[in-house]
Design a protein around this motif. Structure first.
Motif, PDB file in Angstrom:
ATOM      1  N   GLN A  71       0.815  -1.210   0.000  1.00  9.99           N
ATOM      2  CA  GLN A  71       0.000   0.000   0.000  1.00  9.99           C
ATOM      3  C   GLN A  71       0.847   1.258   0.000  1.00  9.99           C
ATOM      4  O   GLN A  71       0.431   2.286  -0.520  1.00  9.99           O
ATOM      5  N   LYS A  72       2.055   1.185   0.573  1.00  8.65           N
ATOM      6  CA  LYS A  72       2.847   2.396   0.750  1.00  8.65           C
ATOM      7  C   LYS A  72       4.055   2.498  -0.171  1.00  8.65           C
ATOM      8  O   LYS A  72       4.625   3.564  -0.328  1.00  8.65           O
ATOM      9  N   MET A  73       4.471   1.377  -0.775  1.00  9.52           N
ATOM     10  CA  MET A  73       5.642   1.436  -1.639  1.00  9.52           C
ATOM     11  C   MET A  73       5.618   0.334  -2.688  1.00  9.52           C
ATOM     12  O   MET A  73       4.894  -0.639  -2.572  1.00  9.52           O
ATOM     13  N   CYS A  89      14.907  -0.611  -7.452  1.00 13.23           N
ATOM     14  CA  CYS A  89      14.370   0.724  -7.210  1.00 13.23           C
ATOM     15  C   CYS A  89      13.152   0.610  -6.311  1.00 13.23           C
ATOM     16  O   CYS A  89      12.263  -0.210  -6.545  1.00 13.23           O
ATOM     17  N   LEU A  90      13.127   1.447  -5.287  1.00 11.68           N
ATOM     18  CA  LEU A  90      12.029   1.476  -4.325  1.00 11.68           C
ATOM     19  C   LEU A  90      11.322   2.817  -4.474  1.00 11.68           C
ATOM     20  O   LEU A  90      11.938   3.870  -4.331  1.00 11.68           O
ATOM     21  N   VAL A  91      10.040   2.780  -4.786  1.00 13.64           N
ATOM     22  CA  VAL A  91       9.240   3.988  -4.927  1.00 13.64           C
ATOM     23  C   VAL A  91       8.336   4.080  -3.703  1.00 13.64           C
ATOM     24  O   VAL A  91       7.514   3.203  -3.466  1.00 13.64           O
ATOM     25  N   ASP A  92       8.516   5.140  -2.932  1.00 12.38           N
ATOM     26  CA  ASP A  92       7.739   5.355  -1.700  1.00 12.38           C
ATOM     27  C   ASP A  92       6.621   6.345  -2.010  1.00 12.38           C
ATOM     28  O   ASP A  92       6.876   7.486  -2.378  1.00 12.38           O
ATOM     29  N   PHE A  93       5.379   5.893  -1.884  1.00  9.83           N
ATOM     30  CA  PHE A  93       4.230   6.736  -2.215  1.00  9.83           C
ATOM     31  C   PHE A  93       3.979   7.816  -1.174  1.00  9.83           C
ATOM     32  O   PHE A  93       3.442   8.868  -1.499  1.00  9.83           O
ATOM     33  N   ASP A 152       6.276   9.592   0.644  1.00 11.78           N
ATOM     34  CA  ASP A 152       7.193  10.718   0.468  1.00 11.78           C
ATOM     35  C   ASP A 152       7.361  11.107  -0.988  1.00 11.78           C
ATOM     36  O   ASP A 152       8.061  12.064  -1.296  1.00 11.78           O
ATOM     37  N   GLN A 153       6.764  10.352  -1.898  1.00 16.43           N
ATOM     38  CA  GLN A 153       6.932  10.536  -3.343  1.00 16.43           C
ATOM     39  C   GLN A 153       8.428  10.587  -3.672  1.00 16.43           C
ATOM     40  O   GLN A 153       8.916  11.524  -4.289  1.00 16.43           O
TER      41      GLN A 153
END
Length: 76
Positions: free
Chosen positions: A45-47, A62-66, A68-69
């Protein structure tokens, strides 16, 4: 025995810090423009985590954190 384990622990920590690379692999979009392809994608849900590979089979995660964008990429 405890002193020996402490010496081994600290010497291994020193070796790891000494050879660690401090290299930035940019963002997900930058790596896709460099020719990397997405081979695996997992999400919560968060990344979201992407595994990228290029023609030389070099792998970048690659880690995309929703929340902190923010995107972080590194070589495993």
């Amino acid at each position: 025995m405890q002193k020996v384990s402490l010496y081994i622990f600290f010497s291994l920590m020193f070796c790891t810090v000494g050879i660690a690379e401090d290299v930035s692999y940019g963002s997900l979009n930058e790596n896709l423009k460099k020719g990397y392809k997405i081979t695996k994608e997992t999400s919560s849900q968060k990344m979201k985590t992407f595994t990228l590979k290029n023609k030389n089979n070099e792998v970048i995660l690659c880690l995309v954190d929703f929340r902190d964008q923010e995107t972080m990429c590194w070589k495993p």
